[in-house]
Every structure is written in C-alpha cells, then in structure tokens.
Design an enzyme around this catalytic site. Sequence first.
Site, short mmCIF file in Angstrom:
data_model
loop_
_atom_site.label_atom_id
_atom_site.label_comp_id
_atom_site.label_asym_id
_atom_site.label_seq_id
_atom_site.Cartn_x
_atom_site.Cartn_y
_atom_site.Cartn_z
N ASP A 172 0.87 -1.17 0.00
CA ASP A 172 0.00 0.00 0.00
C ASP A 172 0.91 1.22 0.00
OD1 ASP A 172 -1.57 2.27 1.34
OD2 ASP A 172 -3.12 0.76 1.02
N SER A 173 0.53 2.25 -0.74
CA SER A 173 1.42 3.39 -0.88
C SER A 173 1.69 4.08 0.46
CB SER A 173 0.85 4.40 -1.88
OG SER A 173 -0.35 4.96 -1.40
N THR B 161 -2.09 5.82 -4.94
CA THR B 161 -2.20 7.25 -5.18
C THR B 161 -1.82 8.10 -3.97
OG1 THR B 161 -4.55 7.23 -4.58
CG2 THR B 161 -4.00 6.90 -6.90
N ASP B 162 -1.89 7.57 -2.77
CA ASP B 162 -1.71 8.40 -1.58
C ASP B 162 -0.34 9.05 -1.52
OD1 ASP B 162 -4.27 7.90 -0.80
OD2 ASP B 162 -3.76 6.35 0.65
#
EC number: 3.5.1.1
Length: 815
Positions: A231-232, A263-264
């Site tokens: 997860d980013s 995207t984070d």
Amino acid sequence: MEKKPSKNNFQKDNEFEFLNKYTQDSQIFSKLAHKLTKKISFGKSLTTNQYKNMSSIKRKLDNLELPESETSKPFVRSNTPISEYSSDEDLGPSANQPLIYNDAVSIQLHQPRSDMATGDVSQVLIIYTGGTIGMKNTKKHGYVPVPDYLTESLAEMSRFHDRTFDPNFRRFSSNLDDQTDEEIYPTIKITVKDLNKNEYVEINQRSLISPPSLVGKRIRYSIIEYEPLLDSCNMSSDDWIRIASDIESNYETFDAFIILHGTDTMAYTASALSFLLEDLGKTVILTGSQVPISEVRNDAVENLLGALTIAGHYVIPEVCLFFNNKLFRGNRCVKMNAVDFDAFDSPNLAPLATVGININVNWAEVVRPASIAKFKAHKTLNRNVSTLRLFPGITETTVKALLVEPIEGVILETYGAGNAPNTRDDIMRALAAASDRGVVIVNCTQCKKGIVTDLYATGKALRKVGVVSGNDMTPECALVKLAYLLSDNRYQPEVVRELMTRNLRGELTIVAPKPRFTFHNRTHKIIQNMINAAAEANHAAVKDTSLMMDVQEKVLMEKSLYPILLCSAAGTDDLDGMLLLSENYEGMMLMLNCMDYDGRTPLHIACTGGHHRIVKFLLQNGASVHMRDRFGHTPLYEAARNKHKHVIHTLRETGAHFNDAEINDVVFQALSAAANGDVELLKHFVDAGLDINRTGFDHRTALHHAVAEGCLDTVQYLLSLPDINIETKDRWGRRPIDDAEMNLGRMWGRDNETEKQLREIVRLLRGRVDYEEYGTIKIKNPLQSNEHNISNSNNPHHLNGVNGVVIVVNAESSK
C-alpha cells in the site's frame, strides 16, 4: 418476423437487398458497416473472383444511393467516405486502415508523427509496487492486493494483449488452440532483486504485447510484481531506492518504464525518482487508479493504457505521472482529490501531454539531458529531514522540537507567498539558531498554486534568519530534494542552500528573459527569401488571392523548414548555422529530435559523418541518444559502423547503448569484420558496447569466424580482450580451437605463409587453455610448464609437440 442480416445469410447474389428492409438509423448502419468490414476481413479464405466482387461492393458503398422504402427514412451517408485502396490485394486482414472510420479516426491517422519514437515494437517494463489498481474485491477483507491478479487480468483483455500475434513470424495465428503458452506469452530477460540473497539475478519473464496502434506500433511489455505488494502508505525511502535500482538494472533492455503505485504517496515517489534517476534518457511514468481494474467501471484501464501508449510512442526523458488523460511532470504533482478520477494536478506547470483524439505533447516544457553523462541511479537518501507547517498560535516549543538534532533539513510551510509571523521573535530565534547549526530550512508556501517571494516584510524576516526560498516547488518535492542533496554528506549546508534554489530536474520555475526573435541572421534570411519567392511565384501565376500565404501559413512553412536546415547543418558540420538556428528559437525548445524521411535525427546524421563538435552540441542541448531511425538503428550504431572513435566515446559517456531492434545488424557487422580481417571496425563495435561473445548465424562467435578465415591479427586482438570466451561451441559443437586445428591439418606440410599463420593461431588459442583433457591424460599448458600429469603410466598414448601444438597419438593403432 424478418431475419436480421448476418454473416451466414450475407450472400453474394443479393448483397444489398436487405438494406431497404430496415430502419435506416445510425445504429443499423453502424451494424451493417461492421459486418461489411468483418466480411472483408475474411479475405484470405476468399477466391479471386470474390475479391473482385468485394472491391465492387466497396465502390457501391462509397457512392451509396438507396431508394426510400415505405417504412423507412432516407439512408444517411457517413460524412467521411470509406477509405480507398489502390488495388484489390489491399483488401483483407493485411489492410492497415479500417474500411469505415469517423472524423476522430481520420484526425489520428493524419496526426504528425515526426515526434514519435520510430520502430515497429517498443519494449516497456512495468514495475507493479502495489496500490488500488491491481486489487481484488473479497467478501471477507474488501479490496486486497493479490499476486499475479493484475497480470492475469491484462492477459485476458484484448486492449492489453493480442493473443493472435506470433512474435516469431510477425503474423496472425488463425487457431489459438494450437498455440503453446510460450507462443502466446513469449519471455523477456529481466533483472530482478533476489531478496533472500540480496543480489540481482536474471530471469525469463513472460511478456504481453499490445494490438497495433493507429500508427502501426506495438508495445511489448513485461511486469515485475513486488513481493509483498505495498500500500502506498507503507512506502519508504528504501522502496524508492529499490525502484530506482530496478530501473537501472534493466535500463539497457527496455525503452521505457511504468511504475504502478498507490495514489496516496505517488507524488512523493515521483519526486524522489526524478532526483534518484540521474541523467535519465528514457521515459518513466507513474500511474495508478482510484478504482481497481477488477471493477466494471474503473479508471484503471484508461490510466494504464494511456501511460503504456505514451511510453511506447514517445521519448520523454523525465519521471512523469499520468492520470485522467494528462501527463504531468512527476515532481510538480500533488494529489488534489481523493474521490474523483482527476486525482492529481500540477498547479504551477501545464501538463507535458494531454490525451484526447490526439496525443498532444508540449515539447517546449519537456526537460532533456543537457550534459554528457551516463545514466545512473543514486542509491542513498538522508532521512533526517522533516516538514514543519506553520499555523496561527504555534508555540516555540513545537518549532524547537522539530529542529533538534539529528535533523539536518526542514521544509517550512508558510502562509501565502512565503510569509511567517515576523513579530514572533521566539520563533525567529529558534529558526536562526537551527540555521547557524547547519540545518537547511526551505520556505515553501501552503498554497497549492503560487510562488515564494520576499515582497512582504513577513517574508524578508525569514530570509534574514537563513531560510532559503523554495520558489514554486511543492512541499513533497522540496522534502525529497532536500533528502537527496543531504545524502552521503556530499555538500556543505551552504552549497545545499544554493542548490535548493536551482532548477535541477524541472522542479521549479526559472523566470526566463523575454523571448527575442532575430530577423537579421543568414538562416532566417534564407527562409524568408524562399517564402517570398514562393509567394511572388503564386501571385504572378494565379490571380486568386485565396492561394496566397497568410502570416500563419508563413510561420508554419518556416517551422517546417527548420528541421531541414537543422539536419543539413548536422550533415555538413555547420556549427555556426546550428547556433544561429538555436538563436532563432531563443525562449523556445529547438526540436533537436526532429526526423528526416528515414526517421534519422540530426544526431544520427552528425554521428554518421563523425562531426564530433556537432554531436557534443546536440547532446548538450537535449538530443536523445536512444532515438531510432526507421531501420531501428541508434546514433551509436552509425558512429560505430563509420568508425568514429571520438563520437563513440562521447555517446557512451552519455549512456548510449545498442538496443534489441538493431542488435542483429550489429552482430552481423562485427562477424563480417572478424571474417574479413577488419580489426579497426571490430574494435569500434567493441568500444561501443558489443558483447564480443555474442553468437550469430550457426551460433558462431567473432572468434570462430576469425579463426576459420585465418585472420591472425583479428585473433590476436580478440584474445587480448579480457572477456573473450574461447570455449563457446557452434551448432556443430566445435570450438574455435577445433576449427584452427582442422584448418592446420589441411595445410600440414605445405610450409607456406598461410600454414605459419594457422600454426600461430593454434599456439595462441592453446596458450589460453589452462587444462585440456584427452581421455585419461590431463595436459597442463605447455607454455607455462613442461610437466604433464598422467593419471595412468601404462596408458597407451604418448604426446607429440609441434610448435606448441599438442597432438594426442594412439600408439597401438598408430593413428
């Protein structure tokens, strides 16, 4: 009930009888057009007469006039005529253009392609780090990353993988059931990091290939999936360095790179990679999605397809971010929206490219390499950096807490145009003390759009205490730039402060002087004379003023002539003329990657002629060493083939290398040079980076060919190379030494110059062999020692030595 037309009832004798029986709306016409196109696509199974009939059908449709029926409206023709073919053979699956297309397709087909990368196939590496784009929805855990799910999904989508394409014969396979997995998914050699051994290893990874675009280009790509998928939010600087290292290890194999990312923190990763990838000469694009590709309605398909298309068709040597049909510079992006598809924006810089009917690249904004340096990935970042966001009422304790050791750099997010409370002496003293201690403090605005200035007293107060301006950098970019400059203690704090205000990767705006256009130099006069001569000729011949050129047409004509003059200057070593052209484009980007009719750039032409100073000028002003002409050749190939040593050295310093599209031609040239005794040409290809052990026809190396032709000088040169492999076997299992001994046996006793050369070749080859085993006898190199290690003293073999050549003789059979 009437039967609708289908391929089965679409008979030869009454091809258009059904057209009058149905409502003539656009939907029916679209279906009929599709069926006609589909019928013609089965052209290979038709007879010659049927082909001719199809050609007649096409002409009828192009001038279609059908009588009105009682229950229907007049048939509406398309506003664009069906594309015409030059002959009947053009029909069928080999046709490049569809029979029926709309204006949007027509616009794309006529789009200028001079700025596109040449070649039929581009190779792209996709690095899938994790994120929403490849997640799968599960009942228990919701959206979760699933290994190989993204690759399997793309393999089943016709937009991402053409299962009918046979890479070996470049044709379409009619029976998919007969294809093996290796044929459907051919492999590409890639280099990946083995986390268990903490080293990079080479593996064969299956690849996918896209259908041809409207310009006929395909994209072959392979996917590396990180394990575990991240997860980013869990991304760290170590992961940024891993991505940069993966790109570096595969840099010469692929034409472009795509990073799939959550995207984070994508803006942070894009900014970090823009600094870690030093002297980048290829396209790197980050993308992701707000909705996973597993959902029916998503943005993942368009984002990935758009990034893949740009990466495969254009050379944009930057780290970019593609989202919602816009390509941004990576270090200028911020995430603006968490719920819409337009999640990212670049407030202080226009997009580098926009995707609509056309792909419009803003080449004037593209940053190109401006130095002669080879690509490399920087492997360290300083973690002792932080961000401090001012807010009304912030306490001195809070400020000091973020400035204590071991902090070495801080991004200070201020109000408006870089303002801070100048009446707060406690805060100013804390900032001044940290700055005196060596902490680099950079002033960035909290506003999404704008620039830091010292027009106000509140801004000047920060400058007095040692805070440097971050200009219009985003806080994300400023943070990773600071970590990059402070890594390895490369620079003193004073130097870091200075570099933070400089534009290193296009991360901040430098106000350029007002563009001035000179109209007095000789180049511009030539162009103006040509335009005026054309205009006067038109005026004298035709009285119709509509045929005269207006101002806009003259400008377009002038721009079209510049590439011609640029290529001419490159071919004639006219540096003065090229400098004048550059002056004319002051304030704009001179298109140094423009192409001639063979897809050759000015750098290709300069390298062919060996014009070293032109080559250096082009490289220092953004020319790409990775551009290919329509034959698939790079400038490096032209320099090596034409024996320009200094040009080869300069290109290699800039990171030039041979690509897969030209490697067969390179090997052919090298093997021919070895067989012909052209040591000079062979040296130039080796200096250009050719693997001298690479095999060609019959799996024979350059050493095989040199030995077979008895080229002593070539053999001596090849054996002097440290990486030469003398044990390579050809398709018949013969090594170079085997060929040499066989040739010597044929010439034995003739006592001529050829025999002397062959004896010397055999001696040289034997001199490189430490041990050779014949039966039970192990022979040590006779040039190093006279000792022979014989495992069995009763062995019925004895040794004869002739000029250093060891011949095994069987005493019993006297052979």
